[in-house]
Design a protein around this motif. Structure first.
Motif, PDB file in Angstrom:
ATOM      1  N   TYR A  30       1.064  -1.354   0.067  1.00 31.12           N
ATOM      2  CA  TYR A  30       0.095  -0.064  -0.126  1.00 31.12           C
ATOM      3  C   TYR A  30       0.982   1.232   0.059  1.00 31.12           C
ATOM      4  CZ  TYR A  30      -3.086   3.670   1.907  1.00 31.12           C
ATOM      5  OH  TYR A  30      -3.705   4.862   2.414  1.00 31.12           O
ATOM      6  N   THR A  34       0.165   7.707  -3.211  1.00 31.58           N
ATOM      7  CA  THR A  34      -0.735   7.575  -4.325  1.00 31.58           C
ATOM      8  C   THR A  34      -2.060   6.710  -4.011  1.00 31.58           C
ATOM      9  OG1 THR A  34       0.183   5.452  -4.878  1.00 31.58           O
ATOM     10  CG2 THR A  34       1.189   7.331  -5.933  1.00 31.58           C
ATOM     11  N   ARG A  36      -2.837   3.735  -3.547  1.00 33.86           N
ATOM     12  CA  ARG A  36      -2.856   2.589  -4.048  1.00 33.86           C
ATOM     13  C   ARG A  36      -2.358   1.175  -3.676  1.00 33.86           C
ATOM     14  NH1 ARG A  36      -3.333   1.157  -9.637  1.00 33.86           N
ATOM     15  NH2 ARG A  36      -2.526  -0.917 -10.229  1.00 33.86           N
ATOM     16  N   SER A  38      -1.325  -2.369  -4.340  1.00 33.98           N
ATOM     17  CA  SER A  38      -0.808  -3.094  -5.633  1.00 33.98           C
ATOM     18  C   SER A  38      -0.879  -4.629  -4.887  1.00 33.98           C
ATOM     19  CB  SER A  38       0.576  -2.608  -5.727  1.00 33.98           C
ATOM     20  OG  SER A  38       0.610  -1.498  -6.459  1.00 33.98           O
ATOM     21  N   PRO A  59     -10.760   6.612   0.453  1.00 30.18           N
ATOM     22  CA  PRO A  59     -10.659   5.544  -0.762  1.00 30.18           C
ATOM     23  C   PRO A  59      -9.451   5.114  -1.336  1.00 30.18           C
ATOM     24  CG  PRO A  59     -12.076   7.822  -0.892  1.00 30.18           C
ATOM     25  CD  PRO A  59     -11.135   7.847   0.313  1.00 30.18           C
ATOM     26  N   VAL A  60      -9.126   3.873  -1.727  1.00 26.84           N
ATOM     27  CA  VAL A  60      -7.996   3.520  -2.386  1.00 26.84           C
ATOM     28  C   VAL A  60      -8.067   2.901  -3.774  1.00 26.84           C
ATOM     29  CG1 VAL A  60      -6.685   3.283  -0.135  1.00 26.84           C
ATOM     30  CG2 VAL A  60      -8.119   1.278  -1.076  1.00 26.84           C
ATOM     31  N   THR A  61      -7.311   2.789  -4.543  1.00 24.37           N
ATOM     32  CA  THR A  61      -7.374   1.947  -5.837  1.00 24.37           C
ATOM     33  C   THR A  61      -6.604   0.731  -5.510  1.00 24.37           C
ATOM     34  OG1 THR A  61      -7.305   4.053  -7.043  1.00 24.37           O
ATOM     35  CG2 THR A  61      -6.817   2.190  -8.211  1.00 24.37           C
ATOM     36  N   GLY A  63      -5.245  -2.817  -7.434  1.00 22.57           N
ATOM     37  CA  GLY A  63      -5.006  -3.478  -8.737  1.00 22.57           C
ATOM     38  C   GLY A  63      -3.562  -4.124  -8.702  1.00 22.57           C
TER      39      GLY A  63
END
Length: 265
Positions: A30, A34, A36, A38, A59-61, A63
């Motif tokens: 994490y 960003t 994000r 991964s 909020p997080v992305t 992927g």
């Protein structure tokens, strides 16, 4: 998947939280900056989110890891023997003094020079979290070296450390005198170091003389192209106008840390 643990680290000034399995291997990370996460395996998504939930603040992305940049690929393929990034400030002097135990029995100017490089190096390393990278003790053909190479948004700087604790420094371009010692053409050498670095990296490199601990610095006239700074003034380099994008900074850092870049000078 159970038994996941979260391990905080700092990478190039950025905080990351790595999620590791019971075997010690990473399954995700994490990046707070960003926002994000991964994932290395999609089937671990729910377990990873559960492990990271106490650390998420918004909020997080989620992927797969982003594709590595050319600079990251260069770093990953660089042989450890050719990587200059681990060099400590004054690395060449540290090695030379370690090979000469007799230096402890007599006054040795290398110890003062080492103290200057360590002091200046620490001031430059403090800029790391602001998008800057510093490489120390870069060897050049012929026995010369760049004491410190600073790379960041405002460009590249070849920094030479000068020991002057409680002494007066007189600068009369290209000569520099410390205390009662005879003047030396340090600014000429510093410009030559910067020019060689610029040739190796195909980018402008500006010379900086960093004076460690002087009682006074007297400059008879503004030196051509060279900045004269006390150690506490080095942080001001980070406030200069931006010239390079983050990707350019990373690419130049990847090139400069490779020992092979400097062999053909």
């Amino acid at each position: 998947m159970s038994g996941l643990r979260v391990v905080p680290t700092r990478l190039r000034g950025r905080e990351r939280l790595y999620v590791r399995g019971t075997d010690g291997n990473n399954v995700a990370w994490y990046d707070r900056e960003t926002a994000r996460i991964s994932l290395l395996a999609e089937d671990s998504r729910q377990d990873v989110l559960a492990a990271l939930r106490p650390f998420l603040t918004g909020p997080v992305t989620v992927g797969p890891p982003p594709a590595p940049t050319p600079a990251e690929l260069a770093r990953l393929t660089l042989h450890p023997d050719d990587d200059l990034a681990p060099n400590r400030p004054g690395e060449a002097l540290l090695v030379a003094l370690a090979r000469d135990p007799a230096h402890r029995l007599r006054p040795d100017p290398r110890r003062r020079a080492l103290l200057a490089e360590e002091t200046v190096g620490a001031a430059l390393d403090a800029l790391e979290g602001a998008g800057w990278h510093t490489l120390h003790s870069i060897p050049l053909p012929g026995g010369d070296r760049v004491h410190h190479l600073l790379i960041g948004p405002a460009g590249l700087f070849a920094v030479r450390a000068l020991y002057a604790r409680r002494q007066r420094v007189l600068v009369a371009d290209p000569m520099v005198a410390v205390g009662r010692r005879a003047p030396e053409p340090l600014l000429r050498r510093l410009r030559a170091d910067a020019d060689r670095a610029a040739y190796a990296l195909t980018a402008e490199v500006r010379p900086v003389l960093a004076v460690a601990g002087p009682a006074e610095v007297l400059i008879t006239a503004a030196p051509r192209t060279v900045r004269i700074l006390r150690e506490e003034e080095l942080a001001g380099l980070a406030r200069l106008g931006g010239l390079l994008k983050p990707g350019d900074v990373d690419a130049l850092h990847a090139m400069a840390r490779d020992r092979r870049t400097w062999r053909g000078l």
